[in-house]
Design an enzyme around this catalytic site. Structure first.
Site, PDB file in Angstrom:
ATOM      1  CB  CYS A 197      -0.858  -0.135   1.305  1.00 29.79           C
ATOM      2  SG  CYS A 197      -1.749   1.613   1.301  1.00 29.79           S
ATOM      3  CB  CYS A 240      -3.314   4.713   6.194  1.00 23.31           C
ATOM      4  SG  CYS A 240      -4.846   4.053   6.673  1.00 23.31           S
ATOM      5  CB  CYS A 289      -3.200  -1.944   7.404  1.00 23.76           C
ATOM      6  SG  CYS A 289      -4.536  -2.529   6.233  1.00 23.76           S
ATOM      7  CB  CYS A 332      -8.547   1.036   0.669  1.00 26.84           C
ATOM      8  SG  CYS A 332      -8.115   0.128   2.149  1.00 26.84           S
ATOM      9  CD  GLN A 377     -18.715 -10.811  12.303  1.00 24.08           C
ATOM     10  OE1 GLN A 377     -17.506 -10.148  11.963  1.00 24.08           O
ATOM     11  NE2 GLN A 377     -18.891 -11.483  13.537  1.00 24.08           N
ATOM     12  CE1 TYR A 391     -22.838  -8.532  25.630  1.00 20.79           C
ATOM     13  CE2 TYR A 391     -22.819 -11.164  26.016  1.00 20.79           C
ATOM     14  CZ  TYR A 391     -22.794  -9.939  26.335  1.00 20.79           C
ATOM     15  OH  TYR A 391     -22.332  -9.597  27.707  1.00 20.79           O
ATOM     16  CG  ASP A 420     -19.857 -12.561  18.381  1.00 19.65           C
ATOM     17  OD1 ASP A 420     -18.875 -11.967  18.533  1.00 19.65           O
ATOM     18  OD2 ASP A 420     -20.169 -12.383  17.016  1.00 19.65           O
ATOM     19  CB  CYS A 452     -13.686  -9.111  18.457  1.00 19.41           C
ATOM     20  SG  CYS A 452     -14.437  -8.170  19.520  1.00 19.41           S
TER      21      CYS A 452
END
Length: 466
Positions: free
Chosen positions: A82, A88, A91, A172, A296, A325, A394, A421
Site C-alpha cells: 500500500c 494511514c 493496517c 484501498c 461482519q 448478544y 459473541d 474479538c
C-alpha cells in the site's frame, strides 16, 4: 562508615536512541522489546529484529519508540504494497508476510492466556489460525472521511496515524473494489456540485463521511452520506448523478450527525433513493442490511468463523441453544438446522426486529428472539423449564458482562461457545469460568488480514463435578 552508594537505574529520556531486540508482537501489532528490564513498544518492528530505537514517550512502566535503523531484519519482513501504509492508521501488519501474520496472531492469543489466566497454557489446544487464500480486498464496507486538500479539491480517506489529518485514499487494497469505485465516483460528484465539506475544527460545512457497503454475493451497493445538518444543497442532483453513474447502487441514504464526535453515524437516517436495505447472502442464509445494521466486515471469513461455532456447539438435533448478544440473529440462524430450538436475545430492539424478520423469511420455526439481557432471560427460561444445553456468545471487545458470566455459572449449560474479538478479555472471561468449565480448545480465525486484530472461537465444556 564508608557505605557504597547504590547506583541509580539508567532512565530513558525522550529523544534518546538505544539498541533493542524485539521479542514478540504486542496486541496492537507493535514490536515489543525490553531495555533495562522495562518494556518498550515499537510500531513497525518485528519479532527477532535488532533495531536502533528513538524514545518518543517515556512512562514509569513502559516506553514507546520509533525505528531509527534496522540492524538485523526479520526474514518475514516484506515491502508493504500500500502506498500510504506508513501514513494511514488502518493496517498494522502489511510489512509482515501473511503466513507469519497467522502464526503471530495465534501467539497473541497464547500471550493473553499467559498474562490473564492461571491455566497451564502449554497443555492447552490452541489451533493454527484459519486464514484467507487471498488476504486482500476482503472488506465489504468503507467509511471514508471527507476533507479538502491544500489545493482545495475534495479528498476522501482515513485519518492518519495518531492525527486528525485525512490521508487521501483512492484504492484501498483491503477494501472490496466496488467500495473503492463507489467512494471515488461519489467524491467526484460532490466536487462537481461544489458541496461544502465539514470542517472538524470549525464545526462548519455539510458532508462529513461517505459510507459504502457492498453485498459480496449480490453485488448490491449502498451509499450513505453522513451530513452535519439535515439540509444538503443539490440533494436531488447528487442523487440523480449517483444513480446515473453507479447503477449498481440500490440504496442511497442520508444520515445526520451534527455532534462533536468520532462516532460515524448520528441517530437520524433518511432514505434519499432506492431501497432502505441491500441484500447479502452467507451460505444458505440471506440478510437485509440497513444503513446502521451491524454485519461482519469480511463475508468469506465469517462463513469459516460460523462453521467453527457450529463445530464447537456439536449439535445433534436435540439441543436447546441460546444465542446471547445475538444482534440480527446471524449465529443462531447458522446453527438452527442442527438444534431442537434456538432462542436469542439482544438489548437493541431494532436488531431483534431484524432477527425475527430474518428467521421468518427462512421459515425457521425453531428460532425465537426477544429484547433484553441474557441475565434477565436465562434464569426466567430455566424456571419455566427451558434449560439450554448450549450457550453461544459473541460479545463486544469489552468481553462478557460479569453478571452474564455469573448467570452462566448458575444455569450451567453443558457447552459454552465463546466467539471473541479481543484475546485479552477472552482470557479474563475464561479464567472467571474456570471453576465450572474446562477449555476444550481455542480456534483463532483471521477476520482482518494485514491488521493486528484476531478473532477466536473457544469451546468450553461443563466439568463433570457440576
Amino acid at each position: 562508615m564508608n557505605q557504597q552508594k547504590k547506583q541509580a537505574p539508567v532512565e530513558l529520556k525522550v529523544g534518546q536512541t538505544f539498541p533493542l531486540t524485539i521479542k514478540r508482537l504486542g496486541i496492537n501489532g507493535e514490536g515489543v522489546g525490553y531495555f533495562k528490564k522495562k518494556v518498550v513498544f515499537v510500531p513497525g518492528a518485528l519479532p527477532g529484529e535488532e533495531v536502533v530505537v528513538q524514545a518518543t514517550k517515556v512512562q514509569p512502566k513502559f516506553s514507546e519508540g520509533r525505528i531509527k535503523k534496522i540492524r538485523k531484519a526479520s526474514e518475514h519482513r516484506v515491502a508493504p504494497p500500500c502506498p500510504v501504509y506508513e501514513q494511514c492508521g488502518g493496517c498494522q501488519l502489511q510489512h509482515l508476510a501473511y503466513s507469519q501474520q497467522l502464526r503471530e496472531k495465534r501467539d497473541i492469543v497464547i500471550q493473553s492466556l499467559e498474562r490473564h489466566t492461571k491455566f497451564k497454557v502449554e497443555n492447552m489446544e490452541i489451533k493454527e489460525t484459519i486464514g484467507m487464500d487471498n488476504p486482500w480486498n476482503y472488506r465489504n464496507k468503507s467509511q471514508f472521511q471527507i476533507g479538502r486538500s491544500q489545493s482545495g479539491s475534495i479528498i476522501a480517506g482515513l485519518y492518519g496515524l495518531d492525527s486528525h489529518d485525512i490521508v487521501p485514499i483512492k484504492d484501498c487494497i483491503v477494501q472490496h473494489p466496488a467500495t473503492n469505485k463507489t467512494t471515488g465516483i461519489v467524491r467526484r460528484i460532490l466536487e462537481d456540485f461544489n458541496v461544502s465539506v465539514y470542517n472538524e475544527r470549525k464545526r462548519k460545512g455539510d458532508v462529513r463521511t461517505i459510507v459504502t457497503r457492498v453485498g459480496f454475493e449480490t453485488g448490491e451497493v449502498q451509499v450513505v452520506l453522513v451530513t452535519a445538518k439535515e439540509t444538503l444543497p443539490h440533494k436531488e442532483e447528487i442523487v440523480k448523478a449517483i444513480q446515473k453513474r453507479l447503477p449498481e447502487v440500490k440504496s442511497i441514504i442520508q444520515n445526520v450527525n451534527g455532534a462533536k464526535t468520532s462516532v460515524i453515524f448520528g441517530e437520524k437516517t433518511k432514505q434519499l433513493a432506492g431501497k432502505t436495505v441491500i441484500q447479502e447472502v452467507l451460505g444458505d442464509v440471506s440478510f437485509e442490511l440497513s444503513a446502521r445494521a451491524f454485519f461482519q466486515l469480511n463475508p468469506e471469513q465469517t462463513v469459516k468463523l460460523y462453521d467453527e461455532v457450529k463445530k464447537a456447539a456439536q449439535l445433534t438435533g436435540k439441543e436447546k441453544v441460546v444465542d446471547a448478544y445475538c444482534g440480527v440473529g446471524t449465529i443462531g440462524m447458522w446453527v438452527a438446522d442442527g438444534a431442537k430450538e434456538v432462542r436469542g436475545m439482544d438489548v437493541i430492539k431494532e436488531s431483534i426486529d431484524d432477527a425475527k424478520k430474518n428467521a421468518k423469511k427462512h421459515g425457521m420455526a425453531n428460532a425465537t428472539y426477544v429484547t433484553g439481557t441474557a441475565e434477565h432471560w436465562l434464569p426466567k427460561w430455566t424456571k419455566e423449564g427451558f434449560r439450554p444445553d448450549v450457550v453461544i456468545v459473541d460479545p463486544p471487545r469489552t468481553g462478557c458482562d460479569s453478571t452474564f458470566l455469573d448467570t452462566i455459572k448458575k444455569v450451567k449449560p453443558k457447552r459454552f461457545v465463546y466467539v471473541s474479538c479481543n484475546p485479552s478479555t477472552l482470557a479474563k472471561d475464561l479464567q472467571t469460568l474456570s471453576k465450572d468449565y474446562r477449555v476444550d480448545y481455542i480456534q483463532p480465525v483471521d477476520m482482518f488480514p494485514q491488521t493486528a486484530h484476531v478473532e477466536a472461537v473457544a469451546r468450553l465444556v461443563l466439568k463433570s463435578s457440576n
